[in-house]
Design an enzyme around this catalytic site. Sequence first.
Site: not given
Ligand SMILES: NC(=O)c1ccc[n+]([C@@H]2O[C@H](COP(=O)([O-])OP(=O)(O)OC[C@H]3O[C@@H](n4cnc5c(N)ncnc54)[C@H](O)[C@@H]3O)[C@@H](O)[C@H]2O)c1
Length: 263
Positions: A15, A17, A36, A61, A168, A172, A203
């Site tokens: 999903s 990023l 995932d 994870v 969070y 981070k 996302t």
């Molecule tokens: N979207 C944003 O605005 C944003 C901003 C800063 C940082 N991030 C970081 O980017 C990363 C990706 O986030 P995203 O926005 O793509 O979110 P998302 O929810 O679209 O994707 C996260 C993915 O991680 C997987 N996941 C969650 N828990 C898990 C686990 N225990 N084991 C294995 N897989 C697991 C989910 O199934 C999902 O596919 C994260 O670390 C998030 O903190 C996102």
Amino acid sequence: MQIKDRTYIISGGASGLGRAVVEDLCKGGGYVAILDINPELAEAFVKNIGDGKTKFFETDVLESDSIAKSVEGAVLWAKETGKDIGGVIAAAGVGNPTKILDRKGNAMAMDSFDFVMNVNLRGTIDLIRQVLPHMAKTTPIGEDGERGCVIMVASSAAFDGQPGQVAYSASKGAIASLTLPMTRDLAPHGIRVVTIAPSMFETRMTAALSEKARASLLKVVEFPVRGGKPAEFASLVKHSIENVMLNGVVLRLDGGTRMPSKM
Ligand SMILES: NC(=O)c1ccc[n+]([C@@H]2O[C@H](COP(=O)([O-])OP(=O)(O)OC[C@H]3O[C@@H](n4cnc5c(N)ncnc54)[C@H](O)[C@@H]3O)[C@@H](O)[C@H]2O)c1
């Protein structure tokens, strides 16, 4: 590190990023093991790509054994295809906003704090830790003798976390802080480390934001005034993998955003 004909192991690749990174790396001729927790999303995605360059390994994870099984599977797959491990991208993460003290005077539950820390921080380190011994055994390539690249995902919240982001931001901020020592540990092995700190990207994680929260976040973006696109994140991951001089750095990917205190 080259993308073509190398295998990349990515958590959270089903999903957002992570998924955009999978698409980019495959386009560049790479092979991607998607780790995932969500089989529905991941299996449909792998089927859709359908070129044999991606393989899904159901992984939580939070569990070392689950990571071990998937890493073992990914390494075996890399042996079968003859495409050495070139990198690990730890993109699995959760938000779970909770104030340390809510309006009613209730303190944050430690379960809530532990969950965020365990997925975002412990899960990141555990995955990387388990991939590294395999990466370190690959044949070094290029004039610098490079073996691979570690990409971690921090956030703007590592620097200017908002209300409800104690856990969070802690997770981070730790990723940002450990980037340099990890770089120093891995340099003798020809392995680089890059952390990317995105602001709000479109996302599943941010789809749940209220219109009010979204509008207030957009107010503090300098330029361009919009949320980031996953493809823009993937493009920086690709560059970080390819540019051997990028190492030991936390790259902000945020359109100049500095997050406000109040929504
Ligand atoms: N979207 C944003 O605005 C944003 C901003 C800063 C940082 N991030 C970081 O980017 C990363 C990706 O986030 P995203 O926005 O793509 O979110 P998302 O929810 O679209 O994707 C996260 C993915 O991680 C997987 N996941 C969650 N828990 C898990 C686990 N225990 N084991 C294995 N897989 C697991 C989910 O199934 C999902 O596919 C994260 O670390 C998030 O903190 C996102």
